[in-house]
Design an enzyme around this catalytic site. Sequence first.
Site, PDB file in Angstrom:
ATOM      1  N   ARG A  50      51.474   4.776 -27.094  1.00  0.00           N
ATOM      2  CA  ARG A  50      51.518   5.651 -28.270  1.00  0.00           C
ATOM      3  C   ARG A  50      52.744   5.324 -29.124  1.00  0.00           C
ATOM      4  NH1 ARG A  50      53.848  10.216 -27.662  1.00  0.00           N
ATOM      5  NH2 ARG A  50      52.772  10.864 -25.774  1.00  0.00           N
ATOM      6  N   TYR A 103      40.299  10.377 -53.658  1.00  0.00           N
ATOM      7  CA  TYR A 103      39.257  10.483 -52.634  1.00  0.00           C
ATOM      8  C   TYR A 103      39.112  11.968 -52.234  1.00  0.00           C
ATOM      9  CZ  TYR A 103      37.224  10.481 -47.984  1.00  0.00           C
ATOM     10  OH  TYR A 103      36.455  10.778 -46.883  1.00  0.00           O
ATOM     11  N   ASP A 176      48.357   5.178 -52.875  1.00  0.00           N
ATOM     12  CA  ASP A 176      47.251   4.766 -52.009  1.00  0.00           C
ATOM     13  C   ASP A 176      46.647   3.493 -52.624  1.00  0.00           C
ATOM     14  OD1 ASP A 176      44.717   4.399 -50.863  1.00  0.00           O
ATOM     15  OD2 ASP A 176      44.437   6.540 -50.494  1.00  0.00           O
ATOM     16  N   LYS A 201      38.607   0.105 -45.060  1.00  0.00           N
ATOM     17  CA  LYS A 201      37.960  -0.484 -46.232  1.00  0.00           C
ATOM     18  C   LYS A 201      38.228  -1.988 -46.290  1.00  0.00           C
ATOM     19  CE  LYS A 201      36.727   3.738 -46.856  1.00  0.00           C
ATOM     20  NZ  LYS A 201      37.667   4.641 -46.297  1.00  0.00           N
TER      21      LYS A 201
HETATM   22  O1  P1T Z   1      38.326   7.368 -44.045  1.00  0.00           O
HETATM   23  P1  P1T Z   1      39.790   7.119 -43.782  1.00  0.00           P
HETATM   24  O2  P1T Z   1      40.086   5.816 -43.114  1.00  0.00           O
HETATM   25  O3  P1T Z   1      40.468   8.275 -43.136  1.00  0.00           O
HETATM   26  O4  P1T Z   1      40.489   6.939 -45.237  1.00  0.00           O
HETATM   27  C1  P1T Z   1      40.573   7.964 -46.180  1.00  0.00           C
HETATM   28  C2  P1T Z   1      40.678   7.376 -47.557  1.00  0.00           C
HETATM   29  C3  P1T Z   1      41.929   7.266 -48.134  1.00  0.00           C
HETATM   30  N1  P1T Z   1      42.090   6.740 -49.361  1.00  0.00           N
HETATM   31  C4  P1T Z   1      41.037   6.306 -50.082  1.00  0.00           C
HETATM   32  C5  P1T Z   1      41.252   5.740 -51.447  1.00  0.00           C
HETATM   33  C6  P1T Z   1      39.760   6.372 -49.537  1.00  0.00           C
HETATM   34  O5  P1T Z   1      38.725   5.926 -50.282  1.00  0.00           O
HETATM   35  C7  P1T Z   1      39.561   6.929 -48.248  1.00  0.00           C
HETATM   36  C8  P1T Z   1      38.219   7.055 -47.628  1.00  0.00           C
HETATM   37  N2  P1T Z   1      37.166   6.972 -48.517  1.00  0.00           N
HETATM   38  C9  P1T Z   1      35.832   7.055 -48.203  1.00  0.00           C
HETATM   39  C10 P1T Z   1      35.368   7.234 -46.959  1.00  0.00           C
HETATM   40  C11 P1T Z   1      34.909   6.950 -49.343  1.00  0.00           C
HETATM   41  O6  P1T Z   1      33.698   6.747 -49.155  1.00  0.00           O
HETATM   42  O7  P1T Z   1      35.388   7.030 -50.485  1.00  0.00           O
END
Ligand code: P1T
Length: 386
Positions: A50, A103, A176, A201
Amino acid sequence: MKFETRALHIGEEPNLSEGGSGDVVSPIHLTSTFARNKIDEPPKGYEYSRSANPTRDALEKRLASLENGKYGIAFASGLAATATVILSLMKAGDHMIAFDDLYGGTRRLFTMLFKENFNIDVSYVDARKAENIADAVKGKTRLIWLETPTNPLLKMCDIRSIASIAWDKKIFLAVDNTFMTPYFQLPLDLGADLVVHSTTKYLNGHSDSVGGAVVTSDDHIHDKIRFNQNAAGAILSPFDSYMILRGTKTLSLRMERHEKNALAIARYLENHDKIERVFYPGLESHPQHQLAKKQMSGYGGMVSFELKTDLERARAFVEGLKLFTLAESLGCVESLVELPALMTHSSIPPEEREKTGIKDSLIRTSVGIENIDDLLDDLTQSLKAI
Ligand code: P1T
């Protein structure tokens, strides 16, 4: 070393020293704990996975290098990274400013968790005008949170101008960078204090891992986030660390192809009579195209557009596509499509969506790396059908 070279080599240098195995690819260190001879001498600093793990270390070094930062910290998801940043930089009663287009899950976290449960005040502003950020600053403002371009409307903000406001007022600036990736945009170089990613992504790129990351060059920010990550526990697993390490190796190639396909699709849609409007920073018609040219070295693979129709036909259009997969998420090799009002941004109240410009007929596509002719054929057939 240039970006493409660092994306292959940093963090994965073969160990050719005495006892090293010379692995070209970083092994997946599945161990949860590390043995030691003496209490004061943990092996190579590792105690418990961790706190730190060699595969995660390799990824963190690579991500830091790609973002031109000093430290990378890998998390269990993008939202775990975001939540740990807030827990590390904010206290109850503090105030933060965020871009009003974000998001949906990020807005849900800020409003429904941190604001409602922990009294962390958040003002959502249209950050396309940097003055709106300056106007929203209060005595207890500690953090500015941006996406650029935003999810799902591809709005942009000027990171350098907002960084100078943040610097003046001694406020942290987080960007972000999930949509652009460090291949097309480097927020730390433009003055941001920290960069956040959903590695789910483009960085991983293959729809087969959920993860997140923070990169910073600030010792104090790093120490706090690192401490809190260990304290709260939202770490990335060794297996997912390996997956993202592998993903980053082809990031530059994938981003080039995503962009080429996205631009072709944006141009096609712009000239289609069933389309009201197309949102893509690479189009000359994008109101912030000049900023995109200045701030980014490419325009990315996300294209959103409004149909000249209602929610029901928008639903029929996305359900009628055969090659674009109807799914949340983005940034993977296969093309995806979704309806933000009913999917990724459904947790935002309709009046707030209306205010930021997310109409019911808004479609978001994450353009993949398929052959462009097949993608255009698919869009054509489903547009014809509605
Ligand atoms: O899903 P996660 O790995 O927790 O990430 C969140 C997140 C953070 N920032 C941006 C710009 C994002 O697009 C996302 C997650 N977005 C999607 C799941 C979506 O379909 O837009």
